[in-house]
Design a protein around this motif. Structure first.
Motif, short mmCIF file in Angstrom:
data_model
loop_
_atom_site.label_atom_id
_atom_site.label_comp_id
_atom_site.label_asym_id
_atom_site.label_seq_id
_atom_site.Cartn_x
_atom_site.Cartn_y
_atom_site.Cartn_z
N GLY A 220 0.65 -1.23 -0.15
CA GLY A 220 0.10 -0.22 -0.01
C GLY A 220 0.90 1.23 0.10
N GLU A 221 1.80 1.06 0.94
CA GLU A 221 2.98 2.29 0.81
C GLU A 221 3.55 2.55 -0.41
N LEU A 222 3.95 1.58 -1.32
CA LEU A 222 4.41 1.69 -2.44
C LEU A 222 3.19 2.16 -3.54
N ILE A 223 2.30 1.67 -3.59
CA ILE A 223 1.27 2.12 -4.43
C ILE A 223 1.23 3.74 -4.49
N ASN A 224 0.97 4.13 -2.85
CA ASN A 224 0.67 5.58 -2.72
C ASN A 224 1.84 6.50 -3.44
N LYS A 225 3.36 5.89 -3.09
CA LYS A 225 4.24 6.46 -3.54
C LYS A 225 4.46 6.70 -5.42
N VAL A 226 3.92 5.54 -5.91
CA VAL A 226 3.87 5.60 -7.39
C VAL A 226 2.81 6.61 -7.74
N HIS A 227 1.67 6.69 -7.03
CA HIS A 227 0.72 7.78 -7.37
C HIS A 227 1.43 9.20 -7.17
N LEU A 228 2.07 9.42 -6.24
CA LEU A 228 2.46 10.73 -5.86
C LEU A 228 3.72 10.96 -6.87
N THR A 229 4.57 10.09 -7.26
CA THR A 229 5.39 10.00 -8.39
C THR A 229 4.84 10.74 -9.66
N LYS A 230 3.89 9.77 -10.18
CA LYS A 230 3.04 10.50 -11.22
C LYS A 230 2.42 11.70 -11.05
N ASN A 231 2.04 12.01 -10.13
CA ASN A 231 1.55 13.38 -9.67
C ASN A 231 2.55 14.47 -10.17
N TYR A 232 3.76 14.09 -9.71
CA TYR A 232 4.93 15.05 -10.15
C TYR A 232 5.30 15.04 -11.62
N LYS A 233 5.36 13.91 -12.09
CA LYS A 233 5.80 13.83 -13.32
C LYS A 233 4.71 14.18 -14.47
N ASP A 234 3.32 13.96 -14.33
CA ASP A 234 2.51 14.01 -14.99
C ASP A 234 1.81 15.68 -15.18
#
Length: 598
Positions: A220-234
């Protein structure tokens, strides 16, 4: 008398040879390597290592504690985390008319640039849409934060299956073993199909790490971090998404503790300790400026590595100028198949696939305009020897199966593979040096200049460089100094011939030829050496009333030239000139001794 004066001059005169090494100016290439960010930072660690160790421990403990709190938050419901609250607040802010208009303006401006500039330039379009592709490790680093997180997801999938004796992740593990960042969405889909495992804490330890450094997380932590990374990159995501992604990336940049492991946190703590030490050593009024500059350099050096690699890949992508996007995709698939056939020794498939690849290259070359060829050539140089863009030699296989035949084929294949391996090795080393000396310096210098704009420039800045004397100016100065040396030798000989025995100790005399000519040449002498002659050493005038016992020097003393580097004085222009001055000093001493009778 001669001995004493000579020894005094040898110890007192310290010519400055900073611009020379073994009589030659420092080359610009060597200076470029000395200015490299990696070497500069490595040199800094040599001073007071105990201070750096203590600072690293202190900052490391604080960073580990702070990032641990944030990571534990991300193991739960995203909306309840600080990042989720930032995203919600940003989305509310984004509903205001002024913010909406600004967002639309920026979005439209980006679309206009892409449509009217990038898409219409084959050079820029190739850099953006057809980058060169490196090996799996390089591409993972180029993916940046998303690459680190996707690798962690795959590692914990392997750990989960091994610990529980299951095969839930077997297929996706096999599929994502190379370039895992490309399969991050598929990996998340597999996790979401098994929601019971999302909140299970898993710990990955190493035998060489102490217990408190054990890395633990949940899916769950890793999935949330993927979401935040895409927020930053997209760029197309909402204002709240951009703000939450930016906050996540900023904390990662300052701590290394959001996407990487705990060892990376200690590395960042070392950066902080080094910057703090530089600030403490800086003069009053420059301490915060020095700290800000140092941190900007460190962060740009290490934490933009993914961006640096992506920038390099984009520049190397100019090799695909003239190639259609569909042919670009086909190009890499063909090379993968060709190299597979090469390993298997399948000559028929190898030959057919190479012919197909050659046709794609020929078609692309026909579309290259004359002014685009230099850029394509640069792209070919930058991408030379990349493992995913270099064709392997065809492996020879034995049909008889005898031991002697296999041994002979082994030697043959080794000889055939040697040029291929050398090409890969040289290409890797060349790219590393180019990135370290050029790309990294570009990023660090830019970050430091931004720091100067915001916080001010310290008196002693990282960007300060020792000036080099131009070769032309050096040659002219050497010529002038040789001419002056010849004049001084003639003056010395003339002065010796003019000294006459004195029968009366109170003999009065007039200025000799040595003093008058030296005064006439004083303007030239002021340029001798690396520093000008101080006006305080000018010769004093003697008149007929001066008592012989109070005679002063009637020559111009040799200039004080500053600290001498560790080279032989006999090898330098300044040392040769200084020798002439010492001879003049000795002659003056002999004249004074003769005239005064002591």
């Amino acid at each position: 008398m001669q001995s004493n004066i000579s020894n005094a001059y040898i110890t007192a005169q310290q010519p400055n040879f900073q611009a020379y090494q073994n009589g030659q100016a420092i080359s610009s290439g060597a200076q470029k390597l000395e200015d490299n960010t990696l070497l500069k930072q490595a040199q800094k660690t040599q001073d007071n290592p105990a201070v750096l160790i203590a600072g690293t421990a202190g900052f490391g403990a604080a960073l580990l504690w702070a990032t641990s709190l944030l990571n534990k938050q991300l193991q739960g419901d995203y909306d309840k985390t600080v990042f989720g609250k930032i995203e919600k607040w940003g989305d509310e802010l984004g509903k205001k008319d002024s913010v909406t208009k600004t967002g639309n303006f920026l979005r439209n401006a980006g679309n206009w640039i892409n449509t009217n500039i990038i898409s219409k330039s084959e050079i820029l379009n190739s850099m953006k849409t057809k980058p060169s592709i490196g090996g799996n490790m390089v591409q993972g680093q180029a993916a940046g934060t998303l690459g680190h997180i996707s690798n962690s997801i795959r590692e914990y999938m392997e750990l989960y299956d091994k610990t529980h004796g299951t095969t839930i992740f077997k297929d996706i593990i096999e599929k994502s073993k190379n370039d895992s960042h490309k399969f991050v969405d598929e990996m998340i889909d597999v996790i979401n199909k098994n929601p019971q495992i999302k909140n299970e804490v898993m710990k990955k330890s190493s035998w060489w790490l102490p217990g408190f450094m054990t890395k633990g997380t949940t899916f769950g932590e890793l999935i949330n971090k993927v979401h935040l990374t895409k927020n930053y990159k997209d760029f197309s995501r909402s204002l709240g998404a951009k703000l939450s992604g930016g906050a996540f990336r900023s904390i990662e940049a300052l701590s290394n503790g959001m996407a990487a492991g705990k060892v990376a946190v200690l590395l960042q703590a070392f950066f902080l300790a080094q910057s703090m030490k530089e600030a403490m050593d800086a003069p009053k009024g420059d301490k915060f400026k020095t700290f800000a500059e140092s941190m900007a350099s460190f962060m740009a050096m290490m934490l933009t590595m993914g961006l640096q690699l992506r920038a390099f890949n984009a520049a190397a992508g100019m090799k695909f100028i003239g190639m259609k996007k569909e042919d670009y995709d086909k190009y890499h698939k063909l090379i993968e198949r060709i190299n597979g056939a090469a390993k298997d020794g399948d000559k028929a498939a190898y030959t057919a696939l190479k012919a197909e690849l050659d046709n794609i290259k020929k078609a692309a070359n026909k579309n290259v305009k004359f002014y685009q060829k230099p850029f394509k050539w640069i792209g070919n140089i930058l991408s030379w020897g990349r493992i995913k863009e270099t064709i392997r030699p065809l492996k020879s296989v034995s049909k008889s199966g005898s031991a002697a035949s296999k041994a002979g084929l082994g030697i043959l294949n080794a000889l055939k593979s040697a040029p291929y391996g050398a090409k890969l090795g040289l290409g890797y080393v060349g790219r590393f040096l180019f990135i370290a000396t050029t790309v990294m310096s570009l990023f660090t210098d830019t970050a430091v200049k931004i720091s100067h704009k915001i916080f001010g420039r310290p008196q002693k800045s990282i960007l300060d460089k020792e000036s080099e004397e131009p070769a032309k100016q050096t040659a002219e100065q050497n010529t002038n100094n040789n001419d002056i040396k010849t004049q001084l030798e003639e003056q010395l000989n003339n002065s010796r011939n003019q000294i006459q025995p004195a029968s009366n100790p109170n003999l009065k005399y007039q200025e000799g030829n040595l003093l008058s000519q030296m005064r006439a040449n004083q303007g030239k002498l002021n340029s001798i050496g690396s520093q000008s002659i101080a006006s305080s050493v000018a010769a004093q005038t003697l008149d007929s009333s001066t008592p012989p016992a109070e005679l002063k020097r009637t020559y111009i003393p040799s200039p004080i030239l500053g600290p001498e580097t560790d080279v032989s004085p006999a090898e330098t222009r300044s040392a040769r000139i200084d020798e002439v001055f010492r001879q003049a000093d000795w002659a003056e001493a002999q004249a004074q001794k003769f005239l005064t009778g002591f």
